[in-house]
Design a protein around this motif. Structure first.
Motif, short mmCIF file in Angstrom:
data_model
loop_
_atom_site.label_atom_id
_atom_site.label_comp_id
_atom_site.label_asym_id
_atom_site.label_seq_id
_atom_site.Cartn_x
_atom_site.Cartn_y
_atom_site.Cartn_z
N ARG A 160 0.83 -1.21 0.00
CA ARG A 160 0.00 0.00 0.00
C ARG A 160 0.86 1.27 0.00
N ILE A 200 2.23 1.80 -3.62
CA ILE A 200 1.18 2.32 -4.50
C ILE A 200 0.86 3.77 -4.18
N LYS A 201 0.80 4.11 -2.90
CA LYS A 201 0.54 5.49 -2.48
C LYS A 201 1.64 6.42 -2.99
N THR A 202 2.89 5.96 -2.90
CA THR A 202 4.03 6.76 -3.37
C THR A 202 3.96 6.96 -4.89
N LEU A 203 3.57 5.94 -5.62
CA LEU A 203 3.45 6.05 -7.07
C LEU A 203 2.39 7.08 -7.45
N ARG A 204 1.29 7.08 -6.75
CA ARG A 204 0.22 8.05 -7.04
C ARG A 204 0.66 9.47 -6.73
N GLU A 205 1.42 9.63 -5.66
CA GLU A 205 1.85 10.96 -5.25
C GLU A 205 2.96 11.52 -6.14
N LYS A 232 4.15 10.08 -9.20
CA LYS A 232 3.99 9.85 -10.64
C LYS A 232 5.34 9.65 -11.35
N ILE A 267 -0.64 -2.75 -9.69
CA ILE A 267 -0.23 -1.51 -10.36
C ILE A 267 -0.78 -1.47 -11.78
N ASP A 326 -4.45 -0.68 -12.15
CA ASP A 326 -4.85 0.65 -11.71
C ASP A 326 -4.67 1.63 -12.88
N ALA A 348 -4.77 4.74 -13.08
CA ALA A 348 -3.95 5.92 -12.76
C ALA A 348 -2.46 5.62 -12.81
N LEU A 349 -2.11 4.33 -12.75
CA LEU A 349 -0.70 3.94 -12.72
C LEU A 349 -0.28 3.15 -13.96
#
Length: 364
Positions: free
Chosen positions: A269, A272-277, A279, A303, A306, A308-309
């Motif tokens: 988690r 994934i949170k870091t990837l969203r923040e 990019k 990933i 998703d 967004a990713l």
């Protein structure tokens, strides 16, 4: 076949302790002299060994890679040989595991497990050849690598640090130190541990010392002209071996990438949170042990599912991927690299050629 394979791996993993206990009991029944030779400590070690067999077997089946389990058995064979335990003892042990699996798994699951085990058992018929030293006299910086290793083995972190800092201050590039000193020395430490010439404590000390010295070099790592590319690097949940990942991440920094290094044992988690923040253009994932592969595979699947990713490229590395050359495709990654220099080279191709990536993911 994919679903049956997954089910087989899950059944073995779920029943690991029960299967291991039954296989150990069977081994001691077949060879009653073991109790007298090794006592309760030996029986406990045997049980743990069988649990290791099963953990590696289930992960190899899940990854559809017989090469992974064969590599593990070769490693176990070499480890036992260093303790003067012959290969036939390991063969008996594995056959006991195979017999218990035949009793406890449905036939369609047993057929898959047996295929992997038979391939590994054939490996035991080959003569054990000890891995030669990773420190080669004809390699760049070979003298420095040897001296550095001797200081680490002697427990003198201060002298080891001075050796490296003096070389860098004298003009050696940090890249060369990483590739030609730290990397082969770490491999050599692993080899010595496998041959029972180093304790776990010594291995940990050497790795910790190298990590500290790497941090002392950071002023020489940063400051490169930025390319605009961004990287997130992490070891998957449970993986505590971060030194290789740190080296690769630093290489990207030296190549002008902006790096966000998460380090060891990073929860899914959080990644994934870091990837969203942030990019990033690339996610670099490391798995050092085969039994961490399911975490890595699950993360990559999440990933890529998703939206967004979906444009984040994923590169993987670590020992299992060196042992099984096509494994990176099985886990769903976009690329794999054996060392830091190759990782940067492949990453630059990935971030400039998205058409092939999109087509590849659509075909999965």
């Amino acid at each position: 076949m994919g679903l049956v394979r997954k089910e087989t791996a899950e059944k073995i993993s779920y029943q690991e302790l029960e299967i291991a206990t039954a296989a150990t009991d069977l081994h001691y029944k077949l060879e009653p002299g073991l109790e007298k030779r090794f006592g309760k400590v030996g029986r406990k070690a045997c049980l743990q060994g069988v649990r290791n067999h099963l953990a590696y077997l289930s992960e190899a089946i899940l990854a559809s890679s017989p090469a992974l389990f064969k590599d593990y058995v070769t490693w176990a064979q070499e480890k036992l040989a260093a303790r003067n335990i012959p290969a036939n003892e390991l063969a008996v042990n594995l056959n006991c595991v195979k017999e218990v699996l035949a009793q406890r798994l449905p036939i369609e699951n047993y057929v898959i497990a047996a295929k992997f085990m038979n391939s590994a058992l054939l490996q035991l018929e080959k003569k054990v050849t000890k891995q030669s030293s990773y420190l080669r006299e004809d390699a760049p910086y070979s003298k420095l690598a040897y001296e550095y290793l001797q200081q680490l083995l002697g427990g003198d972190r201060s002298k080891a640090s001075k050796l490296i800092l003096k070389e860098v201050e004298g003009g050696a590039s940090v890249k060369d130190i990483y590739l030609h000193v730290f990397q082969p020395v770490q491999y050599e430490i692993g080899r010595l541990w496998q041959q029972d010439k180093l304790s776990v404590a010594q291995e940990h000390f050497c790795s910790a010392a190298t990590q500290l010295i790497m941090s002392q070099l950071y002023a020489h790592v940063s400051g490169s002209e930025k390319t605009g590319h961004k990287l997130v690097a992490a070891c998957v949940t449970g993986d505590l071996h971060e030194i290789g990942l740190r080296m690769v991440s630093d290489f990207f920094e030296m190549e002008g990438w902006n790096t966000y290094y998460l380090g060891a044992n990073t929860p899914k988690r959080s990644i994934i949170k870091t990837l969203r923040e942030h990019k990033p253009d690339l996610l670099l994932l490391s798995a050092t042990m085969t039994y961490h592969l399911h975490e890595l595979t699950d993360l990559i699947a999440s990933i890529q599912a998703d939206a967004a990713l979906s444009q984040v490229k994923v590169m993987v590395g670590g020992y299992p991927f060196n042992a099984a050359t096509n494994l990176w495709e099985e886990v769903g990654a976009d690329a794999c690299a054996a060392d830091a220099a190759e990782a940067v080279e492949k990453a630059n191709i990935l971030v400039t050629d998205t058409s092939g990536l999109v087509q590849k993911r659509k075909s999965k």
